[in-house]
Design a protein around this motif. Structure first.
Motif, short mmCIF file in Angstrom:
data_model
loop_
_atom_site.label_atom_id
_atom_site.label_comp_id
_atom_site.label_asym_id
_atom_site.label_seq_id
_atom_site.Cartn_x
_atom_site.Cartn_y
_atom_site.Cartn_z
N CYS A 59 -7.32 96.93 52.64
CA CYS A 59 -7.14 95.55 52.20
C CYS A 59 -6.41 94.78 53.31
CB CYS A 59 -6.30 95.54 50.93
SG CYS A 59 -5.75 93.91 50.42
N ASP A 103 -4.59 92.28 53.00
CA ASP A 103 -3.30 91.77 52.53
C ASP A 103 -2.25 92.86 52.35
OD1 ASP A 103 -4.13 89.04 52.28
OD2 ASP A 103 -5.33 89.66 50.56
N CYS A 104 -2.66 94.02 51.82
CA CYS A 104 -1.64 95.04 51.54
C CYS A 104 -1.99 96.42 52.09
CB CYS A 104 -1.37 95.11 50.04
SG CYS A 104 -2.75 95.73 49.09
N CYS A 142 -9.43 95.16 46.12
CA CYS A 142 -8.30 96.02 46.47
C CYS A 142 -7.83 96.75 45.22
CB CYS A 142 -7.19 95.15 47.05
SG CYS A 142 -5.68 96.08 47.37
N CYS A 157 -3.61 95.16 45.01
CA CYS A 157 -3.32 93.75 44.71
C CYS A 157 -4.46 93.07 43.95
CB CYS A 157 -2.96 92.98 45.98
SG CYS A 157 -4.37 92.63 47.07
ZN LIG Z 1 -4.53 94.44 48.54
#
Ligand SMILES: [Zn+2]
Length: 192
Positions: A21, A23-24, A56, A59
């Motif tokens: 992912c 983002d995370c 994801c 998240c």
């Molecule tokens: Zn994520």
């Protein structure tokens, strides 16, 4: 949205849980598909693809995995748009390019306007970064181009060829350039 290489390879990586992912960094999982897109390639060629959608596992954000051969929000492949930019860098105007490529004047003018000097600087930064990583020799004596855009495309092409050599991939050079520039060969439109 994430820019990816070949659809087949992306599918295999996604199923293996090897795409993190953005983002995370936790693994993405398949989550259906985005709408089917048909874009124009060189000449009469048409490319139809249905990009993968992924989600994801942590998240829960979803991502469209857009193959780099396409271009974000454009009806033509990256190869076509890239060829227009290369022609501009070589000194051609939009009328000449539009006539040669069989595209409407307004379309070609829109593409060319999306590479202002500031964006050419950004492209050059990406080009240098990838060339340095893959083969610093590319940067020693780049061919002289009258514009920064020309230099940038030249170094990006050198980096793409070095990538093909070292990594052994058969992804076309423009697809690799799409990956190197993370889908931003043209500058993204301003968000208002
Ligand atoms: Zn994520």
């Amino acid at each position: 949205m994430m820019i990816v290489g070949s659809p087949e390879q992306t599918e295999a990586l996604l199923l293996a849980g090897e795409i993190p992912c953005p983002d995370c960094s936790v693994q993405l999982r398949p989550h259906g598909h985005a709408r089917t897109r048909t874009v124009r390639g060189q000449g009469d060629e048409r490319l139809t693809l249905q990009p993968r959608r992924a989600r994801c596992t942590s998240c829960r954000r979803t991502q469209v995995l857009l193959p780099a051969a396409l271009s974000v929000r454009r009806a033509d492949t990256l190869e076509v748009i890239g060829a227009a930019l290369a022609a501009k860098a070589g000194g051609s105007g939009y009328r000449t390019i539009a006539a040669r490529m069989g595209r409407p004047l307004s379309t070609v003018r829109r593409w060319l306007r999306r590479v202002p000097e500031k964006h050419a600087h950004w492209l050059y930064g990406q080009a240098v970064q990838h060339a340095f990583r893959l083969d610093p020799e590319i940067l020693v004596r780049p061919k002289r181009w009258p514009s920064l855009l020309g230099w940038s495309l030249n170094v990006l092409a050198g980096a793409a060829l070095a990538h093909r050599r070292w990594v052994g991939t058969d992804l076309p050079p423009w697809t690799l350039i799409g990956l190197f520039t993370r889908g931003n060969l043209l500058s993204p439109p301003l968000r208002i």
